[in-house]
Write a protein that holds these residues in place. Structure first.
Motif, PDB file in Angstrom:
ATOM      1  N   ILE A 270     -45.812  71.960  21.238  1.00 13.36           N
ATOM      2  CA  ILE A 270     -47.034  71.161  21.237  1.00 13.36           C
ATOM      3  C   ILE A 270     -46.701  69.687  21.405  1.00 13.36           C
ATOM      4  CG2 ILE A 270     -48.971  70.371  19.807  1.00 13.36           C
ATOM      5  CD1 ILE A 270     -49.042  73.211  18.620  1.00 13.36           C
ATOM      6  N   GLY A 271     -45.657  69.219  20.729  1.00 16.69           N
ATOM      7  CA  GLY A 271     -45.253  67.831  20.866  1.00 16.69           C
ATOM      8  C   GLY A 271     -44.871  67.477  22.289  1.00 16.69           C
ATOM      9  N   THR A 272     -44.196  68.399  22.969  1.00 14.42           N
ATOM     10  CA  THR A 272     -43.813  68.170  24.373  1.00 14.42           C
ATOM     11  C   THR A 272     -45.052  68.055  25.251  1.00 14.42           C
ATOM     12  OG1 THR A 272     -41.744  69.383  24.040  1.00 14.42           O
ATOM     13  CG2 THR A 272     -42.517  69.109  26.309  1.00 14.42           C
ATOM     14  N   VAL A 273     -45.977  68.995  25.079  1.00 12.53           N
ATOM     15  CA  VAL A 273     -47.219  68.961  25.860  1.00 12.53           C
ATOM     16  C   VAL A 273     -48.031  67.723  25.518  1.00 12.53           C
ATOM     17  CG1 VAL A 273     -49.413  70.147  26.258  1.00 12.53           C
ATOM     18  CG2 VAL A 273     -47.307  71.466  26.096  1.00 12.53           C
ATOM     19  N   TRP A 274     -48.081  67.399  24.249  1.00 11.76           N
ATOM     20  CA  TRP A 274     -48.805  66.224  23.758  1.00 11.76           C
ATOM     21  C   TRP A 274     -48.277  64.959  24.431  1.00 11.76           C
ATOM     22  CZ3 TRP A 274     -48.285  64.299  18.011  1.00 11.76           C
ATOM     23  CH2 TRP A 274     -49.370  63.494  17.679  1.00 11.76           C
ATOM     24  N   GLY A 275     -46.948  64.832  24.506  1.00 12.94           N
ATOM     25  CA  GLY A 275     -46.353  63.666  25.140  1.00 12.94           C
ATOM     26  C   GLY A 275     -46.670  63.591  26.621  1.00 12.94           C
TER      27      GLY A 275
ATOM     28  N   VAL B 203     -54.884  49.216  28.277  1.00 13.36           N
ATOM     29  CA  VAL B 203     -54.738  49.998  27.047  1.00 13.36           C
ATOM     30  C   VAL B 203     -53.343  49.742  26.482  1.00 13.36           C
ATOM     31  CG1 VAL B 203     -56.357  51.776  27.780  1.00 13.36           C
ATOM     32  CG2 VAL B 203     -53.928  52.067  28.272  1.00 13.36           C
ATOM     33  N   VAL B 204     -53.161  50.049  25.189  1.00 13.09           N
ATOM     34  CA  VAL B 204     -51.922  49.700  24.493  1.00 13.09           C
ATOM     35  C   VAL B 204     -50.705  50.415  25.077  1.00 13.09           C
ATOM     36  CG1 VAL B 204     -52.184  51.515  22.757  1.00 13.09           C
ATOM     37  CG2 VAL B 204     -50.893  49.423  22.205  1.00 13.09           C
ATOM     38  N   PHE B 205     -50.902  51.606  25.640  1.00 11.01           N
ATOM     39  CA  PHE B 205     -49.773  52.376  26.165  1.00 11.01           C
ATOM     40  C   PHE B 205     -49.039  51.625  27.277  1.00 11.01           C
ATOM     41  CE2 PHE B 205     -52.834  55.502  24.562  1.00 11.01           C
ATOM     42  CZ  PHE B 205     -52.033  56.204  23.679  1.00 11.01           C
ATOM     43  N   ALA B 206     -49.752  50.798  28.016  1.00 10.81           N
ATOM     44  CA  ALA B 206     -49.149  50.076  29.130  1.00 10.81           C
ATOM     45  C   ALA B 206     -48.037  49.139  28.669  1.00 10.81           C
ATOM     46  CB  ALA B 206     -50.219  49.296  29.894  1.00 10.81           C
ATOM     47  N   GLU B 207     -48.027  48.793  27.382  1.00  9.02           N
ATOM     48  CA  GLU B 207     -47.024  47.871  26.850  1.00  9.02           C
ATOM     49  C   GLU B 207     -45.838  48.600  26.226  1.00  9.02           C
ATOM     50  OE1 GLU B 207     -49.116  45.471  24.077  1.00  9.02           O
ATOM     51  OE2 GLU B 207     -50.628  44.794  25.524  1.00  9.02           O
ATOM     52  N   TRP B 208     -45.869  49.919  26.190  1.00  9.28           N
ATOM     53  CA  TRP B 208     -44.819  50.687  25.530  1.00  9.28           C
ATOM     54  C   TRP B 208     -43.905  51.371  26.537  1.00  9.28           C
ATOM     55  CZ3 TRP B 208     -48.261  53.695  21.447  1.00  9.28           C
ATOM     56  CH2 TRP B 208     -48.718  52.770  20.499  1.00  9.28           C
ATOM     57  N   SER B 209     -42.749  51.790  26.040  1.00 13.20           N
ATOM     58  CA  SER B 209     -41.822  52.593  26.832  1.00 13.20           C
ATOM     59  C   SER B 209     -42.128  54.075  26.587  1.00 13.20           C
ATOM     60  CB  SER B 209     -40.373  52.278  26.437  1.00 13.20           C
ATOM     61  OG  SER B 209     -39.476  53.163  27.067  1.00 13.20           O
ATOM     62  N   PHE B 210     -42.159  54.865  27.657  1.00 14.00           N
ATOM     63  CA  PHE B 210     -42.598  56.247  27.511  1.00 14.00           C
ATOM     64  C   PHE B 210     -41.589  57.110  26.762  1.00 14.00           C
ATOM     65  CE2 PHE B 210     -42.788  60.664  29.120  1.00 14.00           C
ATOM     66  CZ  PHE B 210     -44.043  61.005  28.622  1.00 14.00           C
ATOM     67  N   LEU B 211     -40.296  56.919  26.978  1.00 11.25           N
ATOM     68  CA  LEU B 211     -39.298  57.823  26.395  1.00 11.25           C
ATOM     69  C   LEU B 211     -39.363  57.876  24.870  1.00 11.25           C
ATOM     70  CD1 LEU B 211     -37.003  59.808  26.660  1.00 11.25           C
ATOM     71  CD2 LEU B 211     -35.401  57.874  26.768  1.00 11.25           C
ATOM     72  N   PRO B 212     -39.295  56.730  24.166  1.00 13.40           N
ATOM     73  CA  PRO B 212     -39.395  56.839  22.700  1.00 13.40           C
ATOM     74  C   PRO B 212     -40.745  57.386  22.251  1.00 13.40           C
ATOM     75  CG  PRO B 212     -39.377  54.535  23.391  1.00 13.40           C
ATOM     76  CD  PRO B 212     -39.015  55.350  24.583  1.00 13.40           C
ATOM     77  N   PHE B 213     -41.800  57.072  22.980  1.00 14.31           N
ATOM     78  CA  PHE B 213     -43.113  57.620  22.638  1.00 14.31           C
ATOM     79  C   PHE B 213     -43.109  59.135  22.788  1.00 14.31           C
ATOM     80  CE2 PHE B 213     -47.369  59.065  23.751  1.00 14.31           C
ATOM     81  CZ  PHE B 213     -48.147  58.489  22.754  1.00 14.31           C
ATOM     82  N   PHE B 214     -42.518  59.623  23.865  1.00 16.49           N
ATOM     83  CA  PHE B 214     -42.446  61.062  24.124  1.00 16.49           C
ATOM     84  C   PHE B 214     -41.643  61.770  23.029  1.00 16.49           C
ATOM     85  CE2 PHE B 214     -40.170  64.633  26.201  1.00 16.49           C
ATOM     86  CZ  PHE B 214     -41.267  65.436  26.489  1.00 16.49           C
ATOM     87  N   VAL B 215     -40.485  61.210  22.698  1.00 18.17           N
ATOM     88  CA  VAL B 215     -39.676  61.774  21.613  1.00 18.17           C
ATOM     89  C   VAL B 215     -40.458  61.738  20.312  1.00 18.17           C
ATOM     90  CG1 VAL B 215     -37.581  61.468  20.237  1.00 18.17           C
ATOM     91  CG2 VAL B 215     -37.490  61.174  22.719  1.00 18.17           C
ATOM     92  N   GLY B 216     -41.176  60.636  20.086  1.00 16.14           N
ATOM     93  CA  GLY B 216     -41.974  60.507  18.884  1.00 16.14           C
ATOM     94  C   GLY B 216     -43.055  61.565  18.775  1.00 16.14           C
ATOM     95  N   ASN B 217     -43.676  61.907  19.897  1.00 15.44           N
ATOM     96  CA  ASN B 217     -44.696  62.959  19.888  1.00 15.44           C
ATOM     97  C   ASN B 217     -44.114  64.292  19.441  1.00 15.44           C
ATOM     98  OD1 ASN B 217     -47.205  62.299  22.496  1.00 15.44           O
ATOM     99  ND2 ASN B 217     -46.557  61.108  20.738  1.00 15.44           N
ATOM    100  N   ILE B 218     -42.932  64.612  19.929  1.00 14.93           N
ATOM    101  CA  ILE B 218     -42.290  65.873  19.545  1.00 14.93           C
ATOM    102  C   ILE B 218     -41.955  65.854  18.055  1.00 14.93           C
ATOM    103  CG2 ILE B 218     -40.267  67.347  19.888  1.00 14.93           C
ATOM    104  CD1 ILE B 218     -40.186  66.316  22.792  1.00 14.93           C
ATOM    105  N   VAL B 219     -41.387  64.735  17.604  1.00 16.00           N
ATOM    106  CA  VAL B 219     -41.004  64.612  16.190  1.00 16.00           C
ATOM    107  C   VAL B 219     -42.231  64.711  15.287  1.00 16.00           C
ATOM    108  CG1 VAL B 219     -40.081  63.015  14.473  1.00 16.00           C
ATOM    109  CG2 VAL B 219     -38.908  63.307  16.661  1.00 16.00           C
ATOM    110  N   LEU B 220     -43.299  64.018  15.643  1.00 16.63           N
ATOM    111  CA  LEU B 220     -44.513  64.023  14.818  1.00 16.63           C
ATOM    112  C   LEU B 220     -45.157  65.405  14.780  1.00 16.63           C
ATOM    113  CD1 LEU B 220     -46.014  60.603  15.963  1.00 16.63           C
ATOM    114  CD2 LEU B 220     -45.112  61.144  13.691  1.00 16.63           C
ATOM    115  N   ALA B 221     -45.137  66.100  15.914  1.00 16.38           N
ATOM    116  CA  ALA B 221     -45.717  67.448  15.951  1.00 16.38           C
ATOM    117  C   ALA B 221     -44.913  68.408  15.072  1.00 16.38           C
ATOM    118  CB  ALA B 221     -45.771  67.957  17.389  1.00 16.38           C
TER     119      ALA B 221
END
Length: 277
Positions: free
Chosen positions: A170-175, A187-205
């Protein structure tokens, strides 16, 4: 006969999960993609996209829209009512409440300090009022996603794989679902790096998975967890909050190793009281 029924049940569950994902991605990627590929035309007709734009809410609510579509299909209006009863499941062991209310803010504060930032997000010139208003507006954004991710996807996946792997999937799909927002200005995402956000989604899920099962499939608990993640009072700690959460998740997984790697006791019902619906 029992083997046949089990086979049919698995195929049906897979179809429901597939349908949920198709609706979710079609809405979000369709809305956000339109602003990415045709920004001038979309802005001229519907206005510039932002975190408060109705289309941004629509894109964010896509998992919930997909979830209610699936629940309505399999259970009708009575099924929707039973599904919503999962909002009333609030019982959770005290350590998990401590995790949501204390550990999550501490992670943001620590990450912010590492990058030289403040303990709390700076208040605007207008004072605390707008931040409180934003905090409650956030309740209508990210937490609404949980009707889909933990409401439908988590129990369906836990029919096939152990909770840890269900959370990771789910975290992978979520990311991936968030990816178009990183190409969207305003939007706020435009200011972030995708890789740590993607890893974060998996970790949070993965982190929310034992809470979800410990609460017997609560929708309220994942929503409160998600709300804490986007609480505007916490400072921007990207990407250090992600790397801290990786360590936290390793401890949580080890602590729950006897339950998180087995399907025994995992929640598999979408609609309570309707066996494996």
């Amino acid at each position: 006969m029992a083997v046949l029924l089990a086979s049919q049940e698995k195929r049906f569950g897979s179809a429901l999960l597939f349908g949920f994902l198709v609706i979710t991605f079609a809405i979000t990627w369709g809305v956000i993609g339109s602003y990415i590929f045709w920004p001038d035309a979309m802005t001229a007709r519907f206005g510039e996209i932002s975190g408060a734009h109705p289309f941004f809410f629509l894109a964010t609510w896509a998992p919930a829209i997909a979830a209610f579509s699936v629940v309505l299909y399999i259970g009708g209006l009575k099924g929707v009512a039973a599904f919503l009863s999962r909002l009333l499941l609030w019982r959770l062991p005290a350590p998990w409440w401590g995790f949501i209310l204390i550990v999550i803010p501490l992670v943001y504060m620590a990450g912010s300090l590492i990058k030289g930032g403040p303990l709390l997000a700076p208040l605007p010139p207008e004072g605390i009022g707008p931040v409180v208003a934003l905090m409650f507006m956030m309740l209508l954004l990210g937490p609404i996603e949980e009707f889909g991710w933990r409401g439908v996807a988590q129990p369906l996946l836990q029919r096939y794989v152990a909770p840890f792997w269900a959370g990771a999937l789910i975290g992978t799909v979520w990311g991936i679902w968030h990816l178009p927002a990183f190409y969207l200005a305003g939007v706020v995402f435009a200011e972030w790096s995708f890789l740590p956000f993607f890893v974060g989604n998996i970790v949070l899920a993965i982190l929310v998975t034992p809470m979800f099962n410990a609460s017997r499939g609560s929708l309220l608990i994942p929503m409160l967890f998600h709300w804490q993640l986007i609480n505007p009072f916490w400072p921007d700690a990207q990407p250090y909050d992600t790397w801290i959460l990786v360590g936290v998740a390793a401890v949580v997984v080890w602590w729950n190793r006897e339950t998180i790697f087995t399907r025994a006791g995992a929640v598999t019902e979408v609609i309570p009281g309707e066996a494996r619906s």
